[in-house]
Write a protein that holds these residues in place. Structure first.
Motif, PDB file in Angstrom:
ATOM      1  N   ARG A  61       0.933  -1.314  -0.009  1.00  0.00           N
ATOM      2  CA  ARG A  61      -0.256   0.070  -0.089  1.00  0.00           C
ATOM      3  C   ARG A  61       0.780   1.101   0.016  1.00  0.00           C
ATOM      4  O   ARG A  61       1.826   1.400   0.727  1.00  0.00           O
ATOM      5  N   TRP A  62       0.476   2.107  -1.007  1.00  0.00           N
ATOM      6  CA  TRP A  62       1.222   3.480  -1.002  1.00  0.00           C
ATOM      7  C   TRP A  62       0.309   4.601  -0.371  1.00  0.00           C
ATOM      8  O   TRP A  62      -0.854   4.471  -0.902  1.00  0.00           O
ATOM      9  N   GLU A  63       0.931   5.479   0.296  1.00  0.00           N
ATOM     10  CA  GLU A  63      -0.266   6.616   0.643  1.00  0.00           C
ATOM     11  C   GLU A  63       0.737   7.914   0.955  1.00  0.00           C
ATOM     12  O   GLU A  63       1.771   7.777   1.040  1.00  0.00           O
ATOM     13  N   LEU A  65       1.205  11.364   2.882  1.00  0.00           N
ATOM     14  CA  LEU A  65       1.014  11.795   4.331  1.00  0.00           C
ATOM     15  C   LEU A  65       0.826  13.411   4.381  1.00  0.00           C
ATOM     16  O   LEU A  65       1.925  14.024   3.836  1.00  0.00           O
ATOM     17  N   ASN A  66      -0.360  13.945   4.616  1.00  0.00           N
ATOM     18  CA  ASN A  66      -0.434  15.361   4.627  1.00  0.00           C
ATOM     19  C   ASN A  66      -0.911  15.882   6.091  1.00  0.00           C
ATOM     20  O   ASN A  66      -1.113  14.925   6.899  1.00  0.00           O
ATOM     21  N   GLY A  67      -1.367  17.021   5.993  1.00  0.00           N
ATOM     22  CA  GLY A  67      -1.477  17.482   7.468  1.00  0.00           C
ATOM     23  C   GLY A  67      -2.858  16.912   8.106  1.00  0.00           C
ATOM     24  O   GLY A  67      -3.259  17.029   9.296  1.00  0.00           O
ATOM     25  N   SER A  68      -3.835  16.774   6.977  1.00  0.00           N
ATOM     26  CA  SER A  68      -5.223  16.081   7.495  1.00  0.00           C
ATOM     27  C   SER A  68      -5.089  14.699   7.650  1.00  0.00           C
ATOM     28  O   SER A  68      -6.252  14.025   7.941  1.00  0.00           O
ATOM     29  N   GLY A  69      -4.056  14.066   7.124  1.00  0.00           N
ATOM     30  CA  GLY A  69      -4.239  12.523   7.291  1.00  0.00           C
ATOM     31  C   GLY A  69      -3.676  11.879   6.049  1.00  0.00           C
ATOM     32  O   GLY A  69      -3.346  12.461   5.285  1.00  0.00           O
ATOM     33  N   PRO A  70      -3.348  10.487   6.045  1.00  0.00           N
ATOM     34  CA  PRO A  70      -2.765   9.782   5.032  1.00  0.00           C
ATOM     35  C   PRO A  70      -3.907   9.882   3.919  1.00  0.00           C
ATOM     36  O   PRO A  70      -5.163   9.685   4.221  1.00  0.00           O
ATOM     37  N   LEU A  71      -3.514  10.034   2.675  1.00  0.00           N
ATOM     38  CA  LEU A  71      -4.224  10.044   1.531  1.00  0.00           C
ATOM     39  C   LEU A  71      -3.828   8.842   0.535  1.00  0.00           C
ATOM     40  O   LEU A  71      -2.564   8.710   0.204  1.00  0.00           O
ATOM     41  N   PRO A  72      -4.587   7.956   0.327  1.00  0.00           N
ATOM     42  CA  PRO A  72      -4.241   6.702  -0.175  1.00  0.00           C
ATOM     43  C   PRO A  72      -3.787   6.838  -1.811  1.00  0.00           C
ATOM     44  O   PRO A  72      -4.567   7.858  -2.305  1.00  0.00           O
ATOM     45  N   ILE A  73      -2.909   6.414  -2.133  1.00  0.00           N
ATOM     46  CA  ILE A  73      -2.520   6.478  -3.574  1.00  0.00           C
ATOM     47  C   ILE A  73      -2.777   5.100  -4.506  1.00  0.00           C
ATOM     48  O   ILE A  73      -3.549   5.285  -5.299  1.00  0.00           O
ATOM     49  N   LEU A  74      -2.482   3.871  -3.888  1.00  0.00           N
ATOM     50  CA  LEU A  74      -2.729   2.766  -4.545  1.00  0.00           C
ATOM     51  C   LEU A  74      -2.590   1.688  -3.594  1.00  0.00           C
ATOM     52  O   LEU A  74      -1.951   1.596  -2.592  1.00  0.00           O
ATOM     53  N   GLN A  75      -3.093   0.571  -3.851  1.00  0.00           N
ATOM     54  CA  GLN A  75      -3.417  -0.779  -3.054  1.00  0.00           C
ATOM     55  C   GLN A  75      -2.908  -2.000  -4.133  1.00  0.00           C
ATOM     56  O   GLN A  75      -3.579  -2.227  -5.169  1.00  0.00           O
ATOM     57  N   ASP A 111       2.561  17.964  -4.703  1.00  0.00           N
ATOM     58  CA  ASP A 111       2.848  16.642  -4.218  1.00  0.00           C
ATOM     59  C   ASP A 111       3.912  16.734  -3.293  1.00  0.00           C
ATOM     60  O   ASP A 111       4.576  15.552  -3.042  1.00  0.00           O
ATOM     61  N   SER A 112       4.637  17.742  -2.752  1.00  0.00           N
ATOM     62  CA  SER A 112       5.752  18.049  -1.798  1.00  0.00           C
ATOM     63  C   SER A 112       5.204  17.322  -0.500  1.00  0.00           C
ATOM     64  O   SER A 112       4.078  17.796  -0.160  1.00  0.00           O
ATOM     65  N   GLY A 113       5.907  16.485  -0.147  1.00  0.00           N
ATOM     66  CA  GLY A 113       5.262  15.752   1.327  1.00  0.00           C
ATOM     67  C   GLY A 113       5.999  14.438   1.582  1.00  0.00           C
ATOM     68  O   GLY A 113       7.022  14.098   0.822  1.00  0.00           O
ATOM     69  N   THR A 114       5.500  13.622   2.460  1.00  0.00           N
ATOM     70  CA  THR A 114       5.985  12.531   2.764  1.00  0.00           C
ATOM     71  C   THR A 114       5.142  11.212   2.152  1.00  0.00           C
ATOM     72  O   THR A 114       3.881  11.278   2.209  1.00  0.00           O
ATOM     73  N   TYR A 115       5.745  10.461   1.646  1.00  0.00           N
ATOM     74  CA  TYR A 115       5.354   8.996   0.826  1.00  0.00           C
ATOM     75  C   TYR A 115       5.562   7.835   1.747  1.00  0.00           C
ATOM     76  O   TYR A 115       6.787   7.911   2.044  1.00  0.00           O
ATOM     77  N   ARG A 116       4.481   7.078   1.992  1.00  0.00           N
ATOM     78  CA  ARG A 116       4.832   5.776   2.902  1.00  0.00           C
ATOM     79  C   ARG A 116       4.349   4.511   2.189  1.00  0.00           C
ATOM     80  O   ARG A 116       3.281   4.596   1.362  1.00  0.00           O
ATOM     81  N   VAL A 117       5.191   3.565   2.062  1.00  0.00           N
ATOM     82  CA  VAL A 117       4.894   2.350   1.425  1.00  0.00           C
ATOM     83  C   VAL A 117       4.774   1.398   2.706  1.00  0.00           C
ATOM     84  O   VAL A 117       5.728   1.292   3.597  1.00  0.00           O
TER      85      VAL A 117
END
Length: 431
Positions: A61-63, A65-75, A111-117
């Motif tokens: 899972r990729w998402e 992370l922004n100030g309002s919470g994680p936004l899903p990218i793909l699963q 798109d600047s921010g933190t990406y978590r896999v």
């Protein structure tokens, strides 16, 4: 005898506890994070690293992370099924199942921010920073005059600017001379500007993905606008004085028989006196402008008083000659006659001396800069041509009257012209 180095029961117990704790922690490794943020330009693509070999992983899972919470990218659930991509990233996100990496295309500043896999019990975070490349800096300089404060400003129109550096002829500027005006502009202070400040100035603006440099050739002016006007006035005054001198010398150099008389003498005298009067006024104004710029000076104040007196006298002579020339023959005081006769020649001499001092002082002041001295050739030539035309017209009229001689009637005009060109003897001191 006991065996040396045998472990005590307490040490064995502590070792066992550490092994158990390590076994509990191994299934839950901490999230992996990149050493530093990944920098990319707007519109480019970026490959975000995955967790490695994810062939046997059940899901990835990729998402974002922004100030309002994680936004899903793909699963991605594993196997041959394609990943489920969030509509916001449709057409821009490309998943590589072999290593779990994510290719993000046409990135934007948002798109600047933190990406978590995340895959199973493993996770990895990557910091992405998307920037606009900096545009070419624009350099501008105020009017830089020697002895006055000035500055050179460097401005960047587009892109975030992390740093702005200056150089002059390839060398860094003096410490403390650079100031940051805003996030995208910087100024180099020249206070006061000197001849040594002339040269090529470069401004280098940069951020994490790009840099741009611009150069500007700086020339320090030796003269301010006021001093340039002063120089022009002094030069014009010299031209007026020289032309007036010719108008005064020509009749004196003629023989008594061929001397200009009558109406032509009247116009010649009026013109030369009026011209030298204007020369005195211009030179006096130039002196005032010089003191306004450089401060009061005795070397300028005394000539100013003399020029003011001569301006009044030559003006009275010119108006008297043109309107009431007969008044000269009624002057009984020899002192008044000499004053009227010598006013124009004295004014010419005063203008030449005062203007020479001003021009010399202005030239010395100009040496403080590195620009060329102001070219006054066109000014001198055009002024001389214009003011010499009336003298040429009077000369042509004189030649015409000489070719058609008339009987001289010995009128009052001839008497006045003779008295003005031949000043009387010295006054006698009464006993």
């Amino acid at each position: 005898m006991a065996q040396i180095g045998a472990a005590s029961p307490r040490q064995v117990l502590l070792g066992t506890a550490w092994l158990l704790l390590a076994g509990l922690l191994l299934p839950f490794p901490p999230a992996l994070e990149a050493a530093g943020p990944v920098l990319r330009a707007v519109g480019s693509s970026v490959l975000l690293p995955g967790l490695g070999n994810t062939t046997h992983s059940r899901s990835t899972r990729w998402e974002f992370l922004n100030g309002s919470g994680p936004l899903p990218i793909l699963q991605h659930l594993g196997g041959v099924l394609p990943p489920a991509i969030h509509p916001a990233y449709a057409g821009r996100a490309l998943f590589h199942p072999s290593n779990g990496s994510l290719l993000l295309q046409d990135v934007r500043e948002s798109d600047s921010g933190t990406y978590r896999v995340t895959g199973g019990r493993e996770s990895r975070e990557t910091q992405l920073e998307v920037l606009y490349p900096v545009s070419r800096p624009q350099l501008r300089a105020s009017s830089l005059v020697a002895g006055a404060a000035g500055r050179v400003v460097c401005e960047v129109a587009e892109g975030r600017v992390d740093s702005i550096s200056w150089s002059k002829d390839g060398q860094p500027p003096a410490p403390g001379s650079v100031s940051r005006l805003s996030g995208s502009s910087s100024a180099l202070q020249l206070s006061p500007a000197t001849r040594s400040d002339c040269g090529s100035y470069s401004c280098n603006a940069s951020n994490g993905i790009s840099w741009q440099e611009s150069s500007l050739e700086i020339a320090i002016e030796g003269l301010s606008h006021r001093l340039k006007h002063t120089l022009r006035m002094a030069v014009v005054a010299v031209v007026f004085a020289v032309v007036s001198a010719w108008g005064l010398i020509i009749p004196v150099c003629q023989s008594q028989k061929l001397r200009i008389r009558g109406e032509l003498w009247r116009w010649l005298s009026c013109y030369t006196c009026g011209l030298v009067c204007i020369a005195c006024a211009l030179d006096g104004t130039a002196g005032v402008l010089w003191m306004w710029e450089e401060g009061p000076s005795v070397a300028v104040i005394l000539p100013e008083i003399t020029l003011s007196y001569l301006t009044v006298v030559t003006f009275l002579v010119a108006t008297t000659v043109i309107f009431q020339p007969a008044d000269f023959s009624h002057l009984k005081s020899k002192k008044a006659q000499r004053t009227m006769s010598y006013a124009a020649p004295g004014a010419v001499l005063a203008v030449l001396l005062s203007s020479a001092f001003l021009i010399r002082s202005i030239h010395q002041r100009h040496e403080g800069g590195c620009t060329k001295f102001m070219d006054v050739t066109v000014l001198v030539a055009s002024t001389a041509a214009v003011v010499a035309l009336p003298l040429l017209a009077i000369g042509l009229c004189y030649q015409r009257t000489q070719s058609c001689p008339k009987q001289q009637d010995g009128s009052w005009m001839d008497k006045v012209s003779f008295e003005m060109s031949e000043p009387g003897p010295k006054d006698t001191i009464p006993s």
